[in-house]
Design a protein around this motif. Sequence first.
Motif, short mmCIF file in Angstrom:
data_model
loop_
_atom_site.label_atom_id
_atom_site.label_comp_id
_atom_site.label_asym_id
_atom_site.label_seq_id
_atom_site.Cartn_x
_atom_site.Cartn_y
_atom_site.Cartn_z
N VAL A 125 -23.81 -52.47 23.92
CA VAL A 125 -23.92 -52.11 25.34
C VAL A 125 -25.08 -51.14 25.56
CG1 VAL A 125 -21.48 -52.51 25.82
CG2 VAL A 125 -22.23 -50.24 25.15
N ASP A 126 -25.59 -51.14 26.81
CA ASP A 126 -26.62 -50.16 27.17
C ASP A 126 -25.95 -48.84 27.55
OD1 ASP A 126 -25.70 -50.46 29.81
OD2 ASP A 126 -27.45 -51.61 30.45
N ALA A 127 -26.76 -47.88 27.97
CA ALA A 127 -26.24 -46.54 28.29
C ALA A 127 -25.23 -46.57 29.43
CB ALA A 127 -27.39 -45.60 28.63
N ALA A 128 -25.31 -47.57 30.30
CA ALA A 128 -24.37 -47.68 31.41
C ALA A 128 -23.12 -48.49 31.03
CB ALA A 128 -25.06 -48.32 32.61
N GLY A 129 -23.06 -48.94 29.78
CA GLY A 129 -21.90 -49.70 29.32
C GLY A 129 -21.99 -51.19 29.55
N ARG A 130 -23.13 -51.67 30.02
CA ARG A 130 -23.30 -53.11 30.27
C ARG A 130 -23.54 -53.85 28.97
NH1 ARG A 130 -26.43 -50.86 34.65
NH2 ARG A 130 -28.14 -50.86 33.16
N SER B 3 -26.86 -48.11 23.61
CA SER B 3 -26.25 -46.82 23.35
C SER B 3 -25.06 -46.90 22.41
CB SER B 3 -25.82 -46.16 24.66
OG SER B 3 -24.77 -46.89 25.26
N ASP C 67 -14.92 -57.74 30.03
CA ASP C 67 -16.22 -58.19 29.53
C ASP C 67 -16.38 -59.70 29.55
OD1 ASP C 67 -17.08 -55.59 28.79
OD2 ASP C 67 -16.01 -55.75 26.87
#
Length: 148
Positions: free
Chosen positions: A56-61, A2, A11
């Motif tokens: 990062v992915d949509a969840a912020g990972r 995302s 992180d």
Amino acid sequence: MSAIRRSAAADSEALTDIWRAAVKATHDFISESDFREIETLVAEHYIPNASLWVAVDAAGRPLGFMGMTGSHVDSLFIAPERRGTGLGTALMDHARKTAGLPLTVDVNEQNPQAVGFYERLGFKQFERSPLDDAGRPYPILHMRKTAG
């Protein structure tokens, strides 16, 4: 994916895990003792202190990361399960947009997947070092992208 954002202190563990898994998946030429030495440097010095770009992915990972010094890409590591999904290309596009061209990168000659990745993006070798920057027997290809 995302977004691409700057790294944060929180992180560090996730980025170290990505580095470890990516190196284990692509750097089978590195001896176990060299791996442990480099891992300590990366986990304790590089990742906590570098200003990194994180995909990062949509969840912020975090899914991958890139370090840069000026227009030189210092590091690019993608979680093994996310390789081939465009994350590396997205991070390199971000590098080009951020720093402009030419871009440079150093890549282990013994990592043909990485060499091929950079060649597909238009990088060309301009120099070769027979040893890595710590004097270990891992030849480094110095590559540059100058156009589009």
